[in-house]
Motif scaffolding. Structure first.
Motif, PDB file in Angstrom:
ATOM      1  N   ASP A  59       0.831  -1.207   0.000  1.00  0.00           N
ATOM      2  CA  ASP A  59       0.000   0.000   0.000  1.00  0.00           C
ATOM      3  C   ASP A  59       0.865   1.257   0.000  1.00  0.00           C
ATOM      4  O   ASP A  59       0.488   2.282  -0.583  1.00  0.00           O
ATOM      5  N   ALA A  60       2.024   1.182   0.659  1.00  0.00           N
ATOM      6  CA  ALA A  60       2.909   2.353   0.735  1.00  0.00           C
ATOM      7  C   ALA A  60       3.405   2.776  -0.647  1.00  0.00           C
ATOM      8  O   ALA A  60       3.637   3.961  -0.886  1.00  0.00           O
ATOM      9  N   VAL A  61       3.573   1.814  -1.563  1.00  0.00           N
ATOM     10  CA  VAL A  61       4.013   2.164  -2.923  1.00  0.00           C
ATOM     11  C   VAL A  61       2.841   2.191  -3.904  1.00  0.00           C
ATOM     12  O   VAL A  61       3.036   2.313  -5.113  1.00  0.00           O
ATOM     13  N   GLY A  62       1.614   2.044  -3.389  1.00  0.00           N
ATOM     14  CA  GLY A  62       0.434   2.257  -4.214  1.00  0.00           C
ATOM     15  C   GLY A  62       0.008   1.116  -5.093  1.00  0.00           C
ATOM     16  O   GLY A  62      -0.695   1.342  -6.096  1.00  0.00           O
ATOM     17  N   VAL A  63       0.370  -0.131  -4.764  1.00  0.00           N
ATOM     18  CA  VAL A  63      -0.034  -1.260  -5.615  1.00  0.00           C
ATOM     19  C   VAL A  63      -0.896  -2.278  -4.873  1.00  0.00           C
ATOM     20  O   VAL A  63      -1.299  -3.285  -5.455  1.00  0.00           O
ATOM     21  N   GLY A  64      -1.182  -2.039  -3.600  1.00  0.00           N
ATOM     22  CA  GLY A  64      -1.933  -3.004  -2.813  1.00  0.00           C
ATOM     23  C   GLY A  64      -3.277  -3.347  -3.415  1.00  0.00           C
ATOM     24  O   GLY A  64      -3.615  -4.527  -3.603  1.00  0.00           O
ATOM     25  N   ASP A  65      -4.067  -2.336  -3.745  1.00  0.00           N
ATOM     26  CA  ASP A  65      -5.415  -2.591  -4.266  1.00  0.00           C
ATOM     27  C   ASP A  65      -5.383  -3.268  -5.637  1.00  0.00           C
ATOM     28  O   ASP A  65      -6.282  -4.054  -5.964  1.00  0.00           O
ATOM     29  N   LEU A  66      -4.375  -2.981  -6.432  1.00  0.00           N
ATOM     30  CA  LEU A  66      -4.242  -3.634  -7.734  1.00  0.00           C
ATOM     31  C   LEU A  66      -4.050  -5.135  -7.570  1.00  0.00           C
ATOM     32  O   LEU A  66      -4.569  -5.939  -8.356  1.00  0.00           O
ATOM     33  N   LEU A  67      -3.313  -5.547  -6.534  1.00  0.00           N
ATOM     34  CA  LEU A  67      -3.034  -6.962  -6.313  1.00  0.00           C
ATOM     35  C   LEU A  67      -4.172  -7.673  -5.592  1.00  0.00           C
ATOM     36  O   LEU A  67      -4.364  -8.875  -5.767  1.00  0.00           O
ATOM     37  N   ARG A  68      -4.916  -6.952  -4.780  1.00  0.00           N
ATOM     38  CA  ARG A  68      -6.043  -7.566  -4.075  1.00  0.00           C
ATOM     39  C   ARG A  68      -7.102  -8.076  -5.052  1.00  0.00           C
ATOM     40  O   ARG A  68      -7.824  -9.028  -4.768  1.00  0.00           O
ATOM     41  N   LYS A  69      -7.203  -7.425  -6.225  1.00  0.00           N
ATOM     42  CA  LYS A  69      -8.230  -7.792  -7.199  1.00  0.00           C
ATOM     43  C   LYS A  69      -8.079  -9.224  -7.694  1.00  0.00           C
ATOM     44  O   LYS A  69      -9.066  -9.861  -8.059  1.00  0.00           O
ATOM     45  N   ASN A  70      -6.852  -9.726  -7.734  1.00  0.00           N
ATOM     46  CA  ASN A  70      -6.594 -11.048  -8.312  1.00  0.00           C
ATOM     47  C   ASN A  70      -6.230 -12.094  -7.257  1.00  0.00           C
ATOM     48  O   ASN A  70      -5.624 -13.115  -7.578  1.00  0.00           O
ATOM     49  N   SER A  71      -6.594 -11.847  -6.002  1.00  0.00           N
ATOM     50  CA  SER A  71      -6.279 -12.809  -4.942  1.00  0.00           C
ATOM     51  C   SER A  71      -7.453 -12.915  -3.984  1.00  0.00           C
ATOM     52  O   SER A  71      -8.353 -12.068  -3.992  1.00  0.00           O
ATOM     53  N   ILE A  72      -7.450 -13.967  -3.184  1.00  0.00           N
ATOM     54  CA  ILE A  72      -8.514 -14.153  -2.209  1.00  0.00           C
ATOM     55  C   ILE A  72      -7.929 -14.114  -0.808  1.00  0.00           C
ATOM     56  O   ILE A  72      -6.766 -14.446  -0.591  1.00  0.00           O
ATOM     57  N   LEU A  73      -8.755 -13.717   0.147  1.00  0.00           N
ATOM     58  CA  LEU A  73      -8.316 -13.580   1.530  1.00  0.00           C
ATOM     59  C   LEU A  73      -8.164 -14.959   2.162  1.00  0.00           C
ATOM     60  O   LEU A  73      -9.088 -15.772   2.147  1.00  0.00           O
ATOM     61  N   THR A  74      -6.984 -15.235   2.704  1.00  0.00           N
ATOM     62  CA  THR A  74      -6.761 -16.468   3.448  1.00  0.00           C
ATOM     63  C   THR A  74      -7.375 -16.318   4.835  1.00  0.00           C
ATOM     64  O   THR A  74      -7.073 -15.365   5.551  1.00  0.00           O
ATOM     65  N   GLN A  75      -8.231 -17.267   5.205  1.00  0.00           N
ATOM     66  CA  GLN A  75      -9.028 -17.097   6.411  1.00  0.00           C
ATOM     67  C   GLN A  75      -8.526 -17.888   7.616  1.00  0.00           C
ATOM     68  O   GLN A  75      -9.101 -17.789   8.697  1.00  0.00           O
ATOM     69  N   GLY A  76      -7.475 -18.665   7.455  1.00  0.00           N
ATOM     70  CA  GLY A  76      -6.980 -19.393   8.615  1.00  0.00           C
ATOM     71  C   GLY A  76      -6.009 -20.490   8.236  1.00  0.00           C
ATOM     72  O   GLY A  76      -5.611 -20.629   7.072  1.00  0.00           O
ATOM     73  N   PHE A  77      -5.595 -21.241   9.237  1.00  0.00           N
ATOM     74  CA  PHE A  77      -4.717 -22.396   9.074  1.00  0.00           C
ATOM     75  C   PHE A  77      -5.519 -23.674   9.297  1.00  0.00           C
ATOM     76  O   PHE A  77      -6.410 -23.727  10.152  1.00  0.00           O
ATOM     77  N   LYS A  78      -5.159 -24.712   8.577  1.00  0.00           N
ATOM     78  CA  LYS A  78      -5.691 -26.045   8.819  1.00  0.00           C
ATOM     79  C   LYS A  78      -4.489 -26.967   8.918  1.00  0.00           C
ATOM     80  O   LYS A  78      -3.818 -27.234   7.918  1.00  0.00           O
ATOM     81  N   VAL A  79      -4.180 -27.420  10.124  1.00  0.00           N
ATOM     82  CA  VAL A  79      -2.923 -28.104  10.391  1.00  0.00           C
ATOM     83  C   VAL A  79      -3.181 -29.545  10.783  1.00  0.00           C
ATOM     84  O   VAL A  79      -4.019 -29.827  11.646  1.00  0.00           O
ATOM     85  N   VAL A  80      -2.452 -30.462  10.141  1.00  0.00           N
ATOM     86  CA  VAL A  80      -2.462 -31.863  10.523  1.00  0.00           C
ATOM     87  C   VAL A  80      -1.026 -32.272  10.768  1.00  0.00           C
ATOM     88  O   VAL A  80      -0.159 -32.087   9.906  1.00  0.00           O
ATOM     89  N   SER A  81      -0.731 -32.785  11.942  1.00  0.00           N
ATOM     90  CA  SER A  81       0.609 -33.244  12.268  1.00  0.00           C
ATOM     91  C   SER A  81       0.516 -34.661  12.792  1.00  0.00           C
ATOM     92  O   SER A  81      -0.113 -34.908  13.816  1.00  0.00           O
ATOM     93  N   SER A  82       1.112 -35.602  12.061  1.00  0.00           N
ATOM     94  CA  SER A  82       0.951 -36.997  12.448  1.00  0.00           C
ATOM     95  C   SER A  82       2.014 -37.845  11.797  1.00  0.00           C
ATOM     96  O   SER A  82       2.788 -37.405  10.958  1.00  0.00           O
ATOM     97  N   GLY A  83       2.044 -39.100  12.168  1.00  0.00           N
ATOM     98  CA  GLY A  83       2.982 -40.031  11.556  1.00  0.00           C
ATOM     99  C   GLY A  83       2.595 -40.333  10.131  1.00  0.00           C
ATOM    100  O   GLY A  83       3.429 -40.602   9.278  1.00  0.00           O
ATOM    101  N   SER A  84       1.294 -40.342   9.847  1.00  0.00           N
ATOM    102  CA  SER A  84       0.806 -40.478   8.477  1.00  0.00           C
ATOM    103  C   SER A  84      -0.242 -39.410   8.275  1.00  0.00           C
ATOM    104  O   SER A  84      -0.964 -39.024   9.190  1.00  0.00           O
ATOM    105  N   ILE A  85      -0.365 -38.921   7.091  1.00  0.00           N
ATOM    106  CA  ILE A  85      -1.098 -37.679   6.851  1.00  0.00           C
ATOM    107  C   ILE A  85      -2.555 -37.696   7.320  1.00  0.00           C
ATOM    108  O   ILE A  85      -2.989 -36.772   7.993  1.00  0.00           O
TER     109      ILE A  85
END
Length: 420
Positions: A59-85
């Motif tokens: 945003d400081a260099v004025g390109v933030g909104d241009l890039l937001r148009k082609n991306s989606i908001l990441t809403q969280g983490f989904k974590v699995v940690s195990s010996g097998s997936i």
């Protein structure tokens, strides 16, 4: 010698840090020349995770909104940690609770957007810098290019990555191997009705000595990575064949649900790459004294290569660029056009040292966090593995989120009358 060029400010490397630095300087009315060794922009790595700190810098260099148009908001983490997936305790962490803006953006979109905002002729392609020479007074640097050209400049900024020629000239320590590597790719789902069908979350699957994850860039594309130990898996690091890489990653996902393993299988061969993971230790930044030498400095991976454990390689580079443009702009801002040239040279060095001083503790904290998180994520120790599965994954997410909640400031108001 084929050609001699003069530019007040020269930036080596047209990557994220190089283009952002050039754009930040341009927003302050300072022209620069960016030298890129390739014939065009390079998109190796394909995508990057951007946290609030990155978006504040964009945003400081004025390109933030241009890039937001082609991306989606990441809403969280989904974590699995195990010996097998598919086994083990799955944990979800909602980023919206932190009031965070996190997105995965394609490097192609980012670099092309930055390039589009720069004046024509700012980037000179097929211009590989091979050596640096000082003039007798030290006020200028002479940059020798592979084609025989010579570039003369008052300010030299190295944004040329982990194998930085500028960093070597400054005498900085080479980054060291972590003993781990990453295979990364971009999977495209060209189905306008359904797309990839995954939640807009950062999906992470940790198994023994393998850390696999993916995150949507938009409704039809996913960025994925597989971090692993080549020695443990007897992986031939010299093998850069895309088919072999896809086969290897697929073998690590053999117990995963079909929609997970299908991500790697549908990755096009030109959208996959192998990278040994290297880093600079935190104490190198804490004790280092050579990040600036009169009118030369480094930015981004040339300054502080780090592992991708907290997803701050790109974000920290964007921060660097904003702070450097601001410090250099302030140092060069003057309404007195009668000052001696030597004073101008001193002001350049002072501005670069202001930049390093401001960045040192922030970079130290990022490197330390990446080192700790990476160690816990990839450790094969049974005790740490048990703790990671049962207790630590939530804390690792919190550390990652905390490192991303940073504001490097904007370019601020600089007097209009500037010279160099």
């Amino acid at each position: 010698m084929d050609e001699e060029i003069y530019e007040d400010i020269v930036i080596v490397g047209a990557g994220i840090s190089g283009l952002t630095t050039a754009l930040g300087l341009h927003r302050l009315g300072l022209r620069s020349l960016v030298l890129e060794s390739s014939e065009c922009l390079k998109f190796t790595g394909y995508a990057l995770t951007t946290w609030p700190n990155a978006w504040r810098a964009l945003d400081a260099v004025g390109v933030g909104d241009l890039l937001r148009k082609n991306s989606i908001l990441t809403q969280g983490f989904k974590v699995v940690s195990s010996g097998s997936i598919p086994l083990g305790a799955e944990q979800s962490h909602d980023l919206l609770l932190f009031n965070f803006e996190s997105r995965c953006i394609k490097r192609k979109d980012l670099l092309e957007t930055l390039e589009s905002q720069l004046p024509h002729g700012t980037i000179r392609y097929s211009s590989k810098a091979v050596s640096i020479e000082e003039t007798q007074t030290g006020n200028f640097k002479l940059l020798h290019l592979a084609d025989g050209s010579l570039v003369k400049t008052k300010v030299l900024i190295g944004c040329d990555g982990g194998n930085s020629m500028v960093a070597k000239w400054l005498g900085l320590d080479d980054p060291v191997s972590t003993g781990r590597s990453a295979i990364r790719g971009l999977a495209n789902y060209n189905n306008p009705d359904h797309g990839h069908g995954f939640d807009p979350k950062f999906h992470v699957y940790s198994t023994l000595c393998v850390h696999f994850g993916f995150v949507p860039c938009d409704e039809n594309s996913l960025y994925w990575f597989c971090n692993f130990s080549p020695s443990f898996h007897r992986y031939n690091e010299e093998n850069q064949d895309p088919l072999s890489m896809i086969k290897f990653v697929g073998s690590q996902l053999r117990d995963a649900p079909p929609n997970i393993s299908n991500i790697v299988e549908r990755t096009e061969l030109h959208c996959i790459c192998y990278t040994p993971l290297r880093l600079k230790f935190p104490w190198n930044v804490l004790l280092g004294r050579n990040f600036v030498k009169n009118n030369v400095c480094v930015v981004g991976d040339a300054f502080h290569p780090m592992t991708p454990a907290i997803g701050q390689g790109g974000g920290s580079s964007l921060e660097d660029s904003i702070v450097l443009a601001r410090c250099l702009g302030k140092a060069l801002a003057t309404s007195n056009f009668e000052q001696e040239y030597d004073d101008e040279y001193i002001r350049v060095e002072k501005g670069l040292r202001m930049y390093v001083k401001e960045r040192r503790w922030r970079i130290l904290s990022l490197l330390t966090a990446a080192y700790i998180v990476g160690f816990v994520q990839h450790s094969g120790n049974k005790v740490i593995s048990f703790l990671r599965k049962r207790f630590l994954s939530k804390n690792l997410v919190k550390i990652t989120a905390r490192m991303g909640d940073f504001d490097c400031g904007d370019l601020s108001t600089i007097p209009q009358k500037m010279r160099i």
